[in-house]
Structures are given as C-alpha cells and as structure tokens.
Design a protein around this motif. Structure first.
Motif, PDB file in Angstrom:
ATOM      1  N   GLY A  60       0.781  -1.230   0.000  1.00 38.99           N
ATOM      2  CA  GLY A  60       0.000   0.000   0.000  1.00 38.99           C
ATOM      3  C   GLY A  60       0.811   1.277   0.000  1.00 38.99           C
ATOM      4  N   PRO A  62       3.192   3.955  -1.954  1.00 44.67           N
ATOM      5  CA  PRO A  62       3.551   4.365  -3.316  1.00 44.67           C
ATOM      6  C   PRO A  62       5.043   4.665  -3.430  1.00 44.67           C
ATOM      7  CG  PRO A  62       2.579   6.209  -2.154  1.00 44.67           C
ATOM      8  CD  PRO A  62       2.532   5.027  -1.215  1.00 44.67           C
ATOM      9  N   GLY A 129      -3.245   5.770  -8.608  1.00 44.09           N
ATOM     10  CA  GLY A 129      -3.924   4.652  -7.955  1.00 44.09           C
ATOM     11  C   GLY A 129      -3.876   4.670  -6.441  1.00 44.09           C
ATOM     12  N   TYR A 130      -3.472   5.807  -5.859  1.00 43.45           N
ATOM     13  CA  TYR A 130      -3.391   5.949  -4.398  1.00 43.45           C
ATOM     14  C   TYR A 130      -4.127   7.212  -3.965  1.00 43.45           C
ATOM     15  CZ  TYR A 130       0.505   2.638  -4.542  1.00 43.45           C
ATOM     16  OH  TYR A 130       1.300   1.548  -4.736  1.00 43.45           O
ATOM     17  N   SER A 152      -0.759   6.637   2.965  1.00 45.43           N
ATOM     18  CA  SER A 152      -1.145   6.253   1.614  1.00 45.43           C
ATOM     19  C   SER A 152      -2.051   5.046   1.671  1.00 45.43           C
ATOM     20  CB  SER A 152       0.093   5.942   0.770  1.00 45.43           C
ATOM     21  OG  SER A 152       0.858   4.928   1.382  1.00 45.43           O
ATOM     22  N   LYS A 154      -4.019   2.361  -1.276  1.00 47.25           N
ATOM     23  CA  LYS A 154      -4.299   1.971  -2.646  1.00 47.25           C
ATOM     24  C   LYS A 154      -5.804   2.096  -2.879  1.00 47.25           C
ATOM     25  CE  LYS A 154      -2.240  -0.511  -6.097  1.00 47.25           C
ATOM     26  NZ  LYS A 154      -1.748   0.405  -7.109  1.00 47.25           N
TER      27      LYS A 154
END
Length: 155
Positions: A60, A62, A129-130, A152, A154
């Motif tokens: 999860g 980035p 995508g985060y 962060s 996902k």
C-alpha cells in the motif's frame, strides 16, 4: 475503479486523524486520541544522523511518491485497510520540503486540499492509484531538519 465522494471524504478524515502534525487550524484533529495516533505511527524526534532507511515497503505504499532528496524513511506501519503510514526525516529545510511535496503533481500526485502554517503543513493528495495525506513539520530536536509523514492507501 471510480472513487466515490464518500470514500474520498473518509480517506481525508482518516488522514487528518492519523497525520495531523499538531496544527491548530480548523478541522485539525486534536487532543489525546490524535496525539496517541501520531505517537503510535513513529517517533518524530529522530534525527537524520540516527535514522536508518526502511528497505521493505508494504504493497500500500507508493514507492514512486517523490520525497525530497536525502529523505530517510525510518518507520513504516501497515495499518491494513486504513493504509500505510511512513515517517521520514530530511536535511532539507521546511520551505524546500513544502515546495517539493506540492510539486509532486509532476509525478502524478495531485494535492487536493491542504493547510500551511509557519512550522508545519499538511495536505490531502491523490494519484497513480493511491490516495492519502502528507504532513510535514520542522524538527523540534534536530535543527535544520524536517519530519515527513505520509499516509497512503491503494484505491
């Protein structure tokens, strides 16, 4: 996958709870519960000279999120469905860190809202995508250093 407004609001609220760096602005989490969440995330008094780079990041996190040069991420906590909290420290001055994080849009990470004060700042972000939140503050124990916390998740 389309992110609903409710999911974005929930992510922002979670980030505010987890990563508010002691700001007194409106909407900022405060009190013992917020302080306990920050303390549980990592010790923010670690100096660059004592920090050891984490080598293994959970799914999860980035890894392409552009942190300032010479940032040592010394603590990462996987909180499952809540996301990943990473804490680091850099020798970069607070204004330079703020500029670098706001410029993360060039790497596909856009700040959606935030607040800046004299010695700390925080912002919600999304991209690649985060979704998440970053918080920075001048180190109170290490002159000239800046602490960075990054939540962060996902999406």
């Amino acid at each position: 996958m389309t992110v609903t407004r409710a999911a974005r609001v929930a992510a922002a609220a979670l980030g505010l709870l987890l990563l508010t760096a002691g700001c007194g602005g409106s909407g900022a989490a405060s009190g013992p519960e917020a302080d306990a969440d920050l303390t549980a995330a990592a010790d923010t008094s670690t100096c660059l000279s004592d920090a050891h780079q984490v080598s293994d990041f959970p799914a999860g996190y980035p890894t392409e999120f552009p942190l300032p040069d010479v940032t040592v991420v010394y603590h990462v906590e996987d909180r499952g469905s809540e996301g990943v909290v990473a804490t680091g420290v850099t020798k970069a001055a607070f204004p330079d860190v703020l500029s670098a994080l706001n410029a993360a849009k060039s790497a596909g990470f856009k700040v959606t809202e935030g607040e800046t004060e004299d010695h700390d700042a925080e912002a919600n972000w999304t991209g690649n995508g985060y979704t998440g939140r970053w918080a920075i503050k001048e180190s109170t124990t290490c002159p000239g250093e800046t602490v960075i916390q990054l939540l962060s998740k996902k999406i």
